[in-house]
Design a protein around this motif. Sequence first.
Motif, PDB file in Angstrom:
ATOM      1  N   HIS A  59    -102.326  29.978   3.464  1.00  0.00           N
ATOM      2  CA  HIS A  59    -103.334  31.043   3.575  1.00  0.00           C
ATOM      3  C   HIS A  59    -104.543  30.793   2.678  1.00  0.00           C
ATOM      4  CE1 HIS A  59    -100.523  33.432   5.953  1.00  0.00           C
ATOM      5  NE2 HIS A  59     -99.605  33.051   5.086  1.00  0.00           N
ATOM      6  N   GLY A  60    -105.003  29.540   2.642  1.00  0.00           N
ATOM      7  CA  GLY A  60    -106.189  29.207   1.868  1.00  0.00           C
ATOM      8  C   GLY A  60    -105.943  28.858   0.414  1.00  0.00           C
ATOM      9  N   GLU A  62    -103.916  26.688  -2.770  1.00  0.00           N
ATOM     10  CA  GLU A  62    -103.489  25.328  -3.059  1.00  0.00           C
ATOM     11  C   GLU A  62    -102.184  25.407  -3.841  1.00  0.00           C
ATOM     12  OE1 GLU A  62    -106.681  23.229  -4.950  1.00  0.00           O
ATOM     13  OE2 GLU A  62    -108.140  24.022  -3.535  1.00  0.00           O
ATOM     14  N   ARG A  83    -106.281  34.977  -7.448  1.00  0.00           N
ATOM     15  CA  ARG A  83    -106.286  34.312  -6.131  1.00  0.00           C
ATOM     16  C   ARG A  83    -104.977  34.564  -5.388  1.00  0.00           C
ATOM     17  NH1 ARG A  83    -109.246  29.940  -4.341  1.00  0.00           N
ATOM     18  NH2 ARG A  83    -107.333  28.818  -3.818  1.00  0.00           N
ATOM     19  N   MET A  87    -104.471  36.907  -1.924  1.00  0.00           N
ATOM     20  CA  MET A  87    -103.867  36.367  -0.698  1.00  0.00           C
ATOM     21  C   MET A  87    -102.665  37.208  -0.287  1.00  0.00           C
ATOM     22  SD  MET A  87    -101.158  34.560   0.713  1.00  0.00           S
ATOM     23  CE  MET A  87    -100.397  33.639  -0.604  1.00  0.00           C
TER      24      MET A  87
END
Length: 116
Positions: A59-60, A62, A83, A87
């Motif tokens: 989902h974007g 890392e 982050r 998400m």
Amino acid sequence: MIFGIGVDTVEIERVERAIRSARFAERVFSAAELELPLSSIAARFAAREAAIKALRGLHGLELIDFEVTREPLGPPHFVESPRLRAMLDSIGVDALHLTLSHDRTRATAFVVAERR
């Protein structure tokens, strides 16, 4: 309610070979994680893989966004960075539950993604 579950097992020796590459190590693990014993690093790699399975993808994010820590005598958990939290909120996941295990040659992680 369970959103997803994920499990992963890795060979500790394979992770040892992978982290010899500084580029790989820095893209996947935090500095604090890289100070841990090799078996713990391998378990944290398995945790990342298990989380991706439980969440049905990156989902974007890392791999570095899935840092694992634990308090003394406490259970392991993912560090909830802004982050990661954003998400999780975007897909409706309230919590990630994590357990780790390892022996001489393998490390395993199990993750449950929960919606309340």
